[in-house]
Design a protein around this motif. Structure first.
Motif, PDB file in Angstrom:
ATOM      1  N   LYS A  69      15.144 -10.521  17.611  1.00 46.66           N
ATOM      2  CA  LYS A  69      15.954 -11.510  16.892  1.00 46.66           C
ATOM      3  C   LYS A  69      17.442 -11.248  17.095  1.00 46.66           C
ATOM      4  CE  LYS A  69      12.662 -12.465  13.225  1.00 46.66           C
ATOM      5  NZ  LYS A  69      12.348 -12.238  11.804  1.00 46.66           N
ATOM      6  N   ARG A  70      17.859  -9.998  16.984  1.00 43.79           N
ATOM      7  CA  ARG A  70      19.279  -9.674  17.136  1.00 43.79           C
ATOM      8  C   ARG A  70      19.778  -9.871  18.558  1.00 43.79           C
ATOM      9  NH1 ARG A  70      20.716  -4.465  13.369  1.00 43.79           N
ATOM     10  NH2 ARG A  70      19.887  -5.340  11.443  1.00 43.79           N
ATOM     11  N   ALA A  71      18.912  -9.657  19.540  1.00 44.00           N
ATOM     12  CA  ALA A  71      19.320  -9.797  20.940  1.00 44.00           C
ATOM     13  C   ALA A  71      19.004 -11.179  21.500  1.00 44.00           C
ATOM     14  CB  ALA A  71      18.630  -8.735  21.785  1.00 44.00           C
ATOM     15  N   ASN A  72      18.489 -12.076  20.661  1.00 44.22           N
ATOM     16  CA  ASN A  72      18.116 -13.434  21.074  1.00 44.22           C
ATOM     17  C   ASN A  72      17.157 -13.418  22.263  1.00 44.22           C
ATOM     18  OD1 ASN A  72      19.666 -14.689  19.078  1.00 44.22           O
ATOM     19  ND2 ASN A  72      21.495 -14.582  20.357  1.00 44.22           N
ATOM     20  N   GLU A 112      12.748  -7.344  14.968  1.00 42.42           N
ATOM     21  CA  GLU A 112      14.165  -7.313  14.605  1.00 42.42           C
ATOM     22  C   GLU A 112      15.061  -7.167  15.830  1.00 42.42           C
ATOM     23  OE1 GLU A 112      17.316  -7.770  12.186  1.00 42.42           O
ATOM     24  OE2 GLU A 112      15.215  -7.934  11.587  1.00 42.42           O
TER      25      GLU A 112
END
Length: 101
Positions: A35-38, A32
């Motif tokens: 994903k949020r921080a690419n 997660e």
């Protein structure tokens, strides 16, 4: 002899519980965060995993340092907590990125 067997059973139980906690909470949390921080999965696996697994040791070393237990703090930082940071951040930085100009 009973103490040795009991110790082995407790160690095996702790490893089993740690495996379950890692599979259920640690790995999904890293997914997660990446994903949020690419962050690509290979970078997240190398850097975030190293940081997350050594953070308890680093925290204990910093607390020992602030409580003036310097011999514990220095030995913990040099032997265990510094190794994942140095290997996960310095090795990828030592190679130039291919495909980027």
């Amino acid at each position: 002899m009973l103490t040795a067997i009991t110790s082995l059973v407790v160690i095996a139980l702790c490893v089993y519980v740690l495996t379950i906690l890692t599979d259920e909470y640690f790995i999904p949390s890293l997914d997660e965060i990446s994903k949020r921080a690419n962050i690509p999965s290979n970078v997240a696996g190398a850097s975030l995993m190293a940081m997350g697994s050594s953070m308890p040791e680093l925290t204990i070393a910093l607390i020992a340092l602030f409580l003036s237990v310097v011999n514990i703090a220095i030995s913990a930082l040099v032997t265990s907590s510094a190794r994942p940071y140095l290997t996960s951040w310095s090795l990828p930085a030592s190679r130039p990125l291919s495909g980027r100009q």
